[in-house]
Design an enzyme around this catalytic site. Structure first.
Site, short mmCIF file in Angstrom:
data_model
loop_
_atom_site.label_atom_id
_atom_site.label_comp_id
_atom_site.label_asym_id
_atom_site.label_seq_id
_atom_site.Cartn_x
_atom_site.Cartn_y
_atom_site.Cartn_z
N PHE A 147 0.81 -1.22 0.00
CA PHE A 147 0.00 0.00 0.00
C PHE A 147 0.84 1.26 0.00
O PHE A 147 0.36 2.33 -0.40
CB PHE A 147 -0.95 0.01 1.22
CG PHE A 147 -0.28 0.44 2.50
CD1 PHE A 147 -0.11 1.79 2.80
CD2 PHE A 147 0.22 -0.50 3.41
CE1 PHE A 147 0.53 2.18 3.98
CE2 PHE A 147 0.86 -0.10 4.58
CZ PHE A 147 1.01 1.25 4.86
N ARG A 175 -5.74 -1.66 -0.38
CA ARG A 175 -6.06 -0.48 0.44
C ARG A 175 -6.06 0.81 -0.39
O ARG A 175 -6.74 1.76 -0.04
CB ARG A 175 -5.03 -0.37 1.56
CG ARG A 175 -4.97 -1.68 2.33
CD ARG A 175 -4.58 -1.47 3.74
NE ARG A 175 -4.48 -2.74 4.41
CZ ARG A 175 -3.34 -3.29 4.78
NH1 ARG A 175 -2.20 -2.68 4.52
NH2 ARG A 175 -3.34 -4.43 5.43
N SER A 224 5.31 -6.94 3.29
CA SER A 224 5.86 -7.24 4.61
C SER A 224 6.64 -8.56 4.59
O SER A 224 6.43 -9.40 3.71
CB SER A 224 4.72 -7.31 5.62
OG SER A 224 3.81 -8.31 5.22
N CYS A 279 9.49 1.99 3.44
CA CYS A 279 10.36 0.85 3.77
C CYS A 279 11.78 1.32 4.05
O CYS A 279 12.57 0.61 4.63
CB CYS A 279 10.36 -0.16 2.65
SG CYS A 279 10.99 0.55 1.14
N GLU A 377 8.96 -4.31 13.07
CA GLU A 377 8.78 -3.15 12.20
C GLU A 377 7.45 -2.51 12.57
O GLU A 377 6.39 -3.13 12.44
CB GLU A 377 8.74 -3.61 10.73
CG GLU A 377 8.56 -2.46 9.76
CD GLU A 377 8.34 -2.91 8.32
OE1 GLU A 377 7.65 -3.92 8.07
OE2 GLU A 377 8.84 -2.21 7.42
P1 NAD Z 1 1.52 -6.61 2.94
O1 NAD Z 1 2.55 -7.67 3.01
O2 NAD Z 1 0.41 -6.65 3.93
O3 NAD Z 1 0.79 -6.63 1.49
C1 NAD Z 1 1.53 -6.62 0.29
C2 NAD Z 1 0.72 -7.37 -0.78
O4 NAD Z 1 0.55 -8.73 -0.35
C3 NAD Z 1 -0.68 -6.80 -1.00
O5 NAD Z 1 -0.94 -6.78 -2.38
C4 NAD Z 1 -1.59 -7.77 -0.25
O6 NAD Z 1 -2.85 -7.91 -0.86
C5 NAD Z 1 -0.83 -9.08 -0.30
N1 NAD Z 1 -1.00 -9.91 0.91
C6 NAD Z 1 -1.23 -9.46 2.18
N2 NAD Z 1 -1.29 -10.51 3.03
C7 NAD Z 1 -1.08 -11.62 2.30
C8 NAD Z 1 -1.02 -13.03 2.62
N3 NAD Z 1 -1.19 -13.47 3.85
N4 NAD Z 1 -0.79 -13.89 1.61
C9 NAD Z 1 -0.60 -13.45 0.34
N5 NAD Z 1 -0.67 -12.15 -0.01
C10 NAD Z 1 -0.90 -11.24 0.95
O7 NAD Z 1 2.29 -5.21 2.98
P2 NAD Z 1 1.67 -3.76 3.13
O8 NAD Z 1 1.15 -3.58 4.51
O9 NAD Z 1 0.76 -3.47 1.97
O10 NAD Z 1 2.98 -2.86 2.91
C11 NAD Z 1 3.85 -2.49 3.94
C12 NAD Z 1 5.03 -3.44 4.04
O11 NAD Z 1 5.75 -3.45 2.81
C13 NAD Z 1 6.04 -3.02 5.09
O12 NAD Z 1 6.49 -4.17 5.76
C14 NAD Z 1 7.17 -2.38 4.29
O13 NAD Z 1 8.44 -2.40 4.88
C15 NAD Z 1 7.14 -3.25 3.07
N6 NAD Z 1 7.76 -2.58 1.94
C16 NAD Z 1 8.99 -3.01 1.57
C17 NAD Z 1 9.64 -2.40 0.52
C18 NAD Z 1 10.99 -2.86 0.08
O14 NAD Z 1 11.44 -2.40 -0.94
N7 NAD Z 1 11.66 -3.74 0.79
C19 NAD Z 1 9.02 -1.33 -0.17
C20 NAD Z 1 7.76 -0.92 0.24
C21 NAD Z 1 7.14 -1.57 1.31
#
Ligand code: NAD
Length: 492
Positions: A147, A175, A224, A279, A377
């Site tokens: 998101f 979201r 995540s 991130c 985090e």
């Molecule tokens: P998230 O992991 O909840 O969701 C990411 C994607 O995965 C979404 O499209 C969601 O629909 C899907 N998803 C969620 N739960 C799932 C599950 N159990 N099984 C399969 N798919 C699932 O992440 P978020 O809350 O949208 O984003 C924030 C996180 O992303 C933070 O941890 C942040 O550090 C990380 N992030 C990392 C980077 C990087 O480059 N390392 C960049 C941006 C964000």
């Protein structure tokens, strides 16, 4: 309530929505997102596979032209895109423009695809034998995004994936899904053939269908850590190439010789910008030696002037967090800190708002391994301070952490800065730069639990990830070369 459409084969497809999308600044539900069933996903992937057969035949100049036009359209519609992002994510408009600018860099980099896709040729590897190589698209790429950067991360992935001749199926965050539809419309307007860029909404169930589906060849995931690990394990078990970027806990080391005003500016900017939902946000300031009290005073001076408010108010320094549940989780981390004996120097959790998902800036002094507010985090406007005695202690703290996305050091000593960049087990390092996001001609990626798979995203590694090599060995024998020889060649 209006439902955000899917975008498949160049058409909007509306289904009734199941998941609410909020305006985080007001708390209102503004639209709904559908969660498609398996048949819908099958049909979408059939379209993608069909499109992949013709898109891989497109000329490099056709792809370049489309990407150039996309760049022009993204610039032309920047304000509109930024306001869509702010309305669903909550970040300030200037931050939304910033993420678009970083996404644009990736489109610009991908415009150089004729250079990036150049193969190799070696003449006369044996007598009369030449070898050449080139790279082909992988096929259909699933782009699964978080998101917090609803246009930048899709552009990290799709610019290079499309440039290398792949079809993209984007599963954006549920979201803040709307800007991905606008991106799909602009790609179509830029001349991308129908079916080459598709958006399928949904949640974990949808992601799991993509991970196992034979119609997907490669997966780029950002989100995540627990989900990144899952995506990597399931995707690779289904014989797909996977890059899965996870969460972070980024430390910023401040050495006693640093300019503490500059360091305090950096800690506040990188800790609280975008409400800490980056991130590459700094979440732990590591104060080395006896500077901690002075540094904390400078940080709190600056924090006390921050204005938290709606992202579309130009006076706001940062906006709300993404959901009410996330706000509650952040509040819980701050109260756990008190229970763990961490000093809560500033507590923004009581920020009074009638509506909206706001949390004010929080500062925790004395965070350390073993307490939740350090180990996890938090992904909110919560900055921790860890006090250590020496540079070596700072490096040990960073290297013992399970994340390795980004880190920074503030110092005037070039030699120590150089040592730091060699000593830490982290993928992206800033020297007097708190958010060291690489430019698009370098690739982006962390170490340890911040990345599963070996390939960093965008830049040169992105081109490699989205393509596979073919090596061709060629000989044009003459009739006089005819012979039977069952041996493995020994002559060269
Ligand atoms: P998230 O992991 O909840 O969701 C990411 C994607 O995965 C979404 O499209 C969601 O629909 C899907 N998803 C969620 N739960 C799932 C599950 N159990 N099984 C399969 N798919 C699932 O992440 P978020 O809350 O949208 O984003 C924030 C996180 O992303 C933070 O941890 C942040 O550090 C990380 N992030 C990392 C980077 C990087 O480059 N390392 C960049 C941006 C964000």
């Amino acid at each position: 309530m209006q439902s955000v459409p899917h975008f498949i084969n160049g058409e909007h497809i509306t289904q009734s929505g199941q998941l609410p999308v909020h305006n985080p600044a007001t708390g209102e539900v503004t639209s709904m997102v559908p969660v498609p069933d398996a048949t819908f996903v099958d049909d979408a992937l059939r379209v993608a596979q069909e499109a992949a057969r013709s898109w891989r035949e497109s000329s490099l100049s056709e792809r370049t032209n489309i990407l150039f036009t996309l760049r022009h359209l993204l610039v032309k519609h920047a304000s509109e895109l930024a306001s869509i992002i702010t309305s669903e994510h909550g970040k300030t408009l200037s931050d939304a423009h910033g993420e678009l600018a970083r996404g644009l860099e990736n489109v610009e980099y991908a415009c150089g695809l004729t250079e990036h896709l150049k193969g190799g040729f070696t003449d006369q590897v044996a007598q009369g034998v030449d070898v050449h190589s080139f790279r082909e698209p992988v096929g259909v790429v699933a782009a699964i995004t978080p998101f917090n950067f609803p246009i930048m991360v899709p552009l990290w992935m799709s610019a290079n994936a499309l440039a290398t001749g792949n079809v993209v199926v984007l599963k954006p965050s549920e979201r803040d899904p709307s800007v991905s539809i606008r991106l799909a419309e602009l790609l179509l307007e830029a001349g991308l053939p129908k079916g080459v860029f598709n958006v399928v909404h949904g949640n974990a169930t949808t992601v799991n269908q993509l991970l196992e589906h034979p119609g997907i060849d490669a997966i780029s995931f950002v989100g995540s850590t627990p989900v990144a690990r899952h995506v990597y394990e399931v995707g690779t078990a289904h014989a797909k190439r996977v890059q899965a970027l996870g969460g972070a806990k980024n430390h910023m080391v401040v050495l006693p010789d640093a300019d503490l005003d500059i360091a305090a500016d950096a800690a506040v900017n990188a800790g609280f910008g975008a409400a800490g939902e980056r991130c590459m946000a700094i979440s732990v300031v590591v104060a080395v030696g006896s500077i901690a009290d002075e540094l904390i005073a400078k940080i709190t001076d600056r924090m006390d002037k921050l204005k938290v408010g709606p992202g579309d108010d130009p006076a706001s320094d940062f906006g709300p967090v993404i959901t009410q549940e996330h706000r509650d989780r952040i509040v819980e981390y701050v109260s756990s800190a008190t229970k763990d004996g961490v000093d809560v120097v500033r507590d923004g959790t009581a920020l009074a708002k009638d509506a909206g998902f706001f949390v004010g800036p929080c500062l925790l002094d004395g965070v350390r391994p073993g307490v939740k507010s350090y180990d996890d985090e938090i992904f909110g406007p919560v900055l921790g301070v860890a006090r250590v005695r020496t540079y070596a202690d700072a490096v040990e703290l960073i290297n013992a952490n399970r994340y390795g996305n980004g880190t920074a050091i503030f110092t005037r000593d070039g030699n120590v800065a150089r040592l730091f960049s060699r000593d830490v087990h982290v993928g992206m390092i800033g020297i007097n730069v708190p958010i060291p996001v690489p430019v698009s001609s370098y690739s982006f990626g962390g170490w340890k639990n911040s990345l599963f798979g070996h390939s960093h995203i965008y830049g040169p590694e992105g081109f490699t990830f989205y393509s596979r090599a073919k090596v061709i060995t060629t000989r044009w024998p003459q009739p006089s070369d005819s012979q039977i020889d069952l041996g493995f060649p020994t002559t060269r």
